[in-house]
Design a protein around this motif. Structure first.
Motif, PDB file in Angstrom:
ATOM      1  N   ARG A   1       0.821  -1.213   0.000  1.00 10.47           N
ATOM      2  CA  ARG A   1       0.000   0.000   0.000  1.00 10.47           C
ATOM      3  C   ARG A   1       0.856   1.265   0.000  1.00 10.47           C
ATOM      4  O   ARG A   1       0.571   2.233  -0.713  1.00 10.47           O
ATOM      5  CB  ARG A   1      -0.919  -0.009   1.218  1.00 10.47           C
ATOM      6  N   GLU A   2       1.916   1.277   0.776  1.00  4.27           N
ATOM      7  CA  GLU A   2       2.752   2.471   0.927  1.00  4.27           C
ATOM      8  C   GLU A   2       3.936   2.497  -0.036  1.00  4.27           C
ATOM      9  O   GLU A   2       4.687   3.469  -0.053  1.00  4.27           O
ATOM     10  CB  GLU A   2       3.256   2.566   2.371  1.00  4.27           C
ATOM     11  N   GLY A   3       4.121   1.432  -0.806  1.00  8.75           N
ATOM     12  CA  GLY A   3       5.271   1.390  -1.711  1.00  8.75           C
ATOM     13  C   GLY A   3       6.590   1.343  -0.965  1.00  8.75           C
ATOM     14  O   GLY A   3       7.574   1.960  -1.382  1.00  8.75           O
TER      15      GLY A   3
ATOM     16  N   ALA B   1       9.230  15.885   4.373  1.00  9.64           N
ATOM     17  CA  ALA B   1       8.982  16.090   2.946  1.00  9.64           C
ATOM     18  C   ALA B   1       7.646  16.787   2.724  1.00  9.64           C
ATOM     19  O   ALA B   1       7.526  17.665   1.852  1.00  9.64           O
ATOM     20  CB  ALA B   1       9.020  14.750   2.216  1.00  9.64           C
ATOM     21  N   ALA B   2       6.635  16.416   3.502  1.00 10.28           N
ATOM     22  CA  ALA B   2       5.304  17.000   3.332  1.00 10.28           C
ATOM     23  C   ALA B   2       5.233  18.442   3.827  1.00 10.28           C
ATOM     24  O   ALA B   2       4.398  19.224   3.361  1.00 10.28           O
ATOM     25  CB  ALA B   2       4.267  16.151   4.072  1.00 10.28           C
ATOM     26  N   GLU B   3       6.129  18.829   4.744  1.00  9.23           N
ATOM     27  CA  GLU B   3       6.066  20.171   5.343  1.00  9.23           C
ATOM     28  C   GLU B   3       7.100  21.130   4.773  1.00  9.23           C
ATOM     29  O   GLU B   3       7.114  22.311   5.143  1.00  9.23           O
ATOM     30  CB  GLU B   3       6.274  20.054   6.860  1.00  9.23           C
ATOM     31  N   ALA B   4       7.958  20.675   3.871  1.00 12.73           N
ATOM     32  CA  ALA B   4       9.134  21.465   3.489  1.00 12.73           C
ATOM     33  C   ALA B   4       8.871  22.493   2.401  1.00 12.73           C
ATOM     34  O   ALA B   4       9.666  23.433   2.241  1.00 12.73           O
ATOM     35  CB  ALA B   4      10.247  20.527   3.015  1.00 12.73           C
TER      36      ALA B   4
ATOM     37  N   ARG C   1      14.621   3.285  -3.154  1.00 10.93           N
ATOM     38  CA  ARG C   1      13.635   4.370  -3.228  1.00 10.93           C
ATOM     39  C   ARG C   1      12.857   4.436  -1.919  1.00 10.93           C
ATOM     40  O   ARG C   1      12.470   3.416  -1.349  1.00 10.93           O
ATOM     41  CB  ARG C   1      12.681   4.148  -4.394  1.00 10.93           C
ATOM     42  N   GLU C   2      12.639   5.676  -1.469  1.00 13.44           N
ATOM     43  CA  GLU C   2      11.822   5.931  -0.286  1.00 13.44           C
ATOM     44  C   GLU C   2      10.925   7.115  -0.602  1.00 13.44           C
ATOM     45  O   GLU C   2      11.402   8.243  -0.766  1.00 13.44           O
ATOM     46  CB  GLU C   2      12.690   6.231   0.936  1.00 13.44           C
ATOM     47  N   GLY C   3       9.648   6.868  -0.750  1.00 14.60           N
ATOM     48  CA  GLY C   3       8.742   7.936  -1.151  1.00 14.60           C
ATOM     49  C   GLY C   3       9.106   8.440  -2.531  1.00 14.60           C
ATOM     50  O   GLY C   3       9.212   7.673  -3.485  1.00 14.60           O
ATOM     51  N   GLN C   4       9.360   9.741  -2.636  1.00 17.42           N
ATOM     52  CA  GLN C   4       9.675  10.358  -3.920  1.00 17.42           C
ATOM     53  C   GLN C   4      11.164  10.481  -4.180  1.00 17.42           C
ATOM     54  O   GLN C   4      11.558  11.078  -5.184  1.00 17.42           O
ATOM     55  CB  GLN C   4       9.027  11.760  -3.976  1.00 17.42           C
TER      56      GLN C   4
ATOM     57  N   VAL D   1      13.471  17.546  -2.416  1.00 12.03           N
ATOM     58  CA  VAL D   1      12.529  17.040  -3.412  1.00 12.03           C
ATOM     59  C   VAL D   1      11.112  17.489  -3.076  1.00 12.03           C
ATOM     60  O   VAL D   1      10.283  17.698  -3.962  1.00 12.03           O
ATOM     61  CB  VAL D   1      12.627  15.502  -3.509  1.00 12.03           C
ATOM     62  N   GLY D   2      10.838  17.674  -1.778  1.00 10.94           N
ATOM     63  CA  GLY D   2       9.527  18.154  -1.358  1.00 10.94           C
ATOM     64  C   GLY D   2       9.286  19.619  -1.636  1.00 10.94           C
ATOM     65  O   GLY D   2       8.194  20.122  -1.363  1.00 10.94           O
TER      66      GLY D   2
END
Length: 747
Positions: free
Chosen positions: A454-456, A576-579, A546-549, A600-601
């Protein structure tokens, strides 16, 4: 050639012999270009081309040659066995044929022989001969002006002869006039033109193809390509030419040639040119490129924006099936730079293949090993020189061109059983203990499988001393396995511990379907000071996962740790989501995984601080592997507390992940996170902007945050929120706190 003192061609000649110089390696291109400009008797030599033609041929070469450095009009050849002979030979010429006493001049001298070994000395003796000639005959002498003379003479010494020539341009033709000297890039304009001609850019442009430079710098390749497509003479913007002060100059003929070129340029700028785009991660050079574009009046046709290689995408409005990716990537002189650049070149190869799979590519590099790291097959290579630096131009057909494994490839979770290509070991009879261990591995894998899919998730902990007698941690990195054996307590029989490790290693291939060669095993123990950086091996094998993006490099063999703390995965993804749009600071940055996530974020900038050159070099590789430039991702080697206390920029988002203990020789005092964290956290909070967020994590068992910190700052224990399913059985793997300023921020 003439005898000593005889002029080779005079002002009344209607047909001249010319010589055009050029960078080594492009002589054939220059010969073809001169032929198209109406030259005759074209003959190549090293770093130049001889040709013949009327005065108009020389004018057209000066104005239209995209490849020549200089266009020379040979005047005479004299004996020059030594300095006195050179002086006498030059003094025997009738200098009034070319130079008037009221004019200024300069001498460019090149070459040497047994007697004349210094070009400055040769130039001085040549200058003396000219001024003495005028002084003896007219009682006056012309002035020497090195920077901007009326006339510039070129004297080339070869063995015992010297050729005297008039520099028709008065300087190098690579200077087009659109680029300021302050912003000069290493790639000269005529070499950029040669790269485009070798890649057949004019043919592609005529067919409506596009031109994209993903690391364009000041835009030299783009502008040379645009000038070709728009039929703009490369020297049209020159302020003056050397021949304009020459007595043999035919002004009406020159004006006619110049007027024709201006008309062609005006019509070319008005046409719809092919799509020409450039990207660069450095905002300063992007602005410089935009200024250069404006000087040529090509803003409507050439567009440059700030974008890193990681963001390279084929423009969605470009259905064009044909195009050229052209690039002069950076190269590093130091070993560490070269190691990280291998990953940048690999990322370039992956981006070219992914986004422009039907196009052509031309990559210019001074390091052929870096060129090979691209991982694509080059169907043609040319040896060129960037100044004195030997370089290579690699041409690629991207269609049907498969990426190779010359640089580390991503070990995707969906790949076959093993990334190394080894065959899984044949089944062997397992002991009772090994069977029990294998069953536990299978059980854990089934439990985590839904979450992994599910989370890759590609890298995760499968087992962590679940059964006390098998005290190991088993981590999966794609199709590779990393086993860390915890050092047995003093009371445990060493033979029993060794036997159990053998059972672990025998169970892994059967339970996980991997080859023994794909299993790395280490004994863990407490590391102090520089020991934590000590190499355990020297294989130098980096695996891309690979981890996320993001893509991250791990080393399963050479160091105690792999370069990626798996338990921090949720915190990295939170960062990454807050950057986006924020300035991120990573203290004790290790190999910089969180930095790469932030960049990358969409972080506005990142700053990473660590004392270890090993880890900072690893971070550089990780940045390059994701196509991220260091101009927005700053790397600082320093003790973190000392660096914080120096003051400086503030940040919106900070990650603080110190070791539990350190007594590095590079720092005066030892560090204990329980004892010293209050001072460290306060120093970090002093650099946090109002409204900013600091994450403080460590893996000290039994750690307690000081009550004073919890009282002064808005502090939340978010440890449970930063544990994924693979670590829920070991909730003491780390502690993590979220801290913010109360009220208006730092006082």
């Amino acid at each position: 050639m003439s005898t000593n003192g005889r002029s080779e061609q005079g002002r009344s000649s209607s047909h001249f012999a010319w010589f055009a110089t050029c960078p080594k390696g492009i002589e054939a291109l220059l010969a073809h270009e001169l032929d198209t400009l109406g030259a005759t008797a074209v003959r190549e030599t090293v770093a130049g081309v001889h040709f013949e033609g009327p005065l108009a041929a020389g004018y057209r070469a000066c104005l239209w040659s995209r490849l020549a450095n200089r266009v020379l009009l040979p005047l005479a050849t004299v004996d020059a066995g030594d300095a006195d002979q050179l002086y006498a030979g030059l003094k025997s010429l009738d200098w009034r044929e070319w130079l008037e006493v009221r004019q200024t001049f300069a001498i460019d001298f090149s070459g040497q022989n047994r007697a004349i070994r210094n070009t400055q000395f040769g130039a001085q003796r040549s200058k003396d001969a000219v001024v003495d000639w005028f002084q003896e005959r007219l009682g006056r002498r012309p002035s020497v002006e090195k920077r901007d003379p009326d006339l510039r003479f070129n004297i080339r010494l070869a063995k015992d002869r010297a050729m005297v020539a008039l520099d028709m341009v008065g300087g190098s033709l690579h200077r087009r006039g659109y680029r300021s000297e302050a912003g000069a890039a290493p790639l000269k304009e005529n070499l950029a033109a040669a790269i485009l001609l070798r890649a057949d850019w004019p043919g592609m442009a005529a067919r409506g193809g596009a031109l994209i430079d993903p690391m364009c710098g000041s835009g030299t390749l783009l502008l040379e390509g645009a000038m070709m497509a728009a039929d703009i003479a490369p020297a049209l913007e020159r302020r003056r030419f050397g021949f304009e002060a020459w007595r043999g100059h035919n002004a009406p003929q020159w004006q006619a040639i110049l007027s024709d070129a201006r008309g062609r340029a005006e019509r070319g700028r008005a046409r719809q040119l092919p799509e020409i785009r450039g990207y660069d991660a450095d905002g300063r050079v992007v602005r410089r490129a935009q200024e250069n574009i404006a000087r040529l009046g090509l803003e409507r046709s050439v567009r440059v924006v700030r974008k890193s290689l990681a963001e390279l995408r084929r423009p969605t409005h470009l259905p064009i099936p044909e195009g050229l990716i052209v690039c002069n990537p950076p190269y590093g002189e130091r070993l560490g730079e070269k190691e990280s650049l291998r990953y940048l070149y690999r990322e370039l190869g992956e981006a070219m293949k992914r986004e422009f799979g039907e196009w052509q590519a031309a990559i210019f590099t001074s390091d052929i090993e870096l060129g090979r790291a691209i991982g694509l097959r080059s169907h043609r290579q040319y040896k060129l020189f960037n100044g004195a630096l030997p370089s290579s131009l690699l041409l690629f057909e991207l269609r049907d061109n498969r990426l190779t494994d010359q640089a580390p490839a991503s070990a995707g979770a969906a790949q076959p059983e093993n990334a190394s290509g080894s065959e899984p070991a044949a089944p062997v009879a397992l002991t009772e203990g090994a069977t029990m261990f294998a069953n536990r591995l299978r059980k854990n894998r089934r439990r985590l499988n839904a979450w992994v899919k599910r989370e890759g998730i590609e890298c995760y902990r499968l087992y962590d001393a679940d059964m006390p007698e098998y005290a190991v941690a088993v981590d999966l990195y794609g199709s590779r396995v990393h086993v860390a054996e915890y050092r047995a307590p003093a009371g445990v029989d060493p033979d029993a511990a060794s036997r159990r490790l053998d059972e672990v290693l025998s169970a892994l291939p059967e339970a996980l379907g991997v080859a023994s060669a794909d299993i790395a095993c280490k004994v863990r123990q407490r590391q102090r000071g520089s020991e934590q950086y000590t190499r355990q091996g020297s294989r130098g094998e980096y695996l891309s996962v690979r981890e996320g993006q993001v893509k991250l490099l791990v080393n399963l063999h050479d160091y105690l740790d792999t370069g990626l703390f798996l338990d921090h995965r949720p915190l990295r993804q939170r960062i990454a989501a807050e950057a986006r749009g924020r300035d991120f600071l990573n203290l004790f940055c290790y190999t910089g995984a969180a930095t790469v996530h932030a960049a990358v974020g969409g972080a506005r900038s990142t700053t990473s601080v660590d004392l270890s050159n090993t880890y900072l070099g690893w971070l550089r590789k990780n940045l390059a592997h994701n196509g991220l430039a260091e101009n927005r991702n700053h790397i600082v080697r320093s003790d973190c507390l000392a660096w914080l206390q120096q003051g400086g920029d503030d940040f919106d988002l900070i990650m603080l992940d110190p070791p539990s203990f350190s007594n590095s020789r590079a720092v005066k005092d030892s560090f204990d996170v329980q004892r010293d964290h209050d001072t460290l956290v306060r120093a970090a909070m002093s650099r946090l902007r109002p409204g900013g967020q600091l994450y403080f994590s460590n893996n000290r068992r039994g750690f307690r945050l000081t009550p004073e910190l919890a009282e002064e700052f808005d502090c939340q224990d978010i440890t449970r929120e930063t544990l994924d399913p693979d670590f829920v059985r070991n909730p003491k793997i780390h502690v993590c706190f979220s801290l913010r300023h109360r009220g208006g921020g730092p006082q």
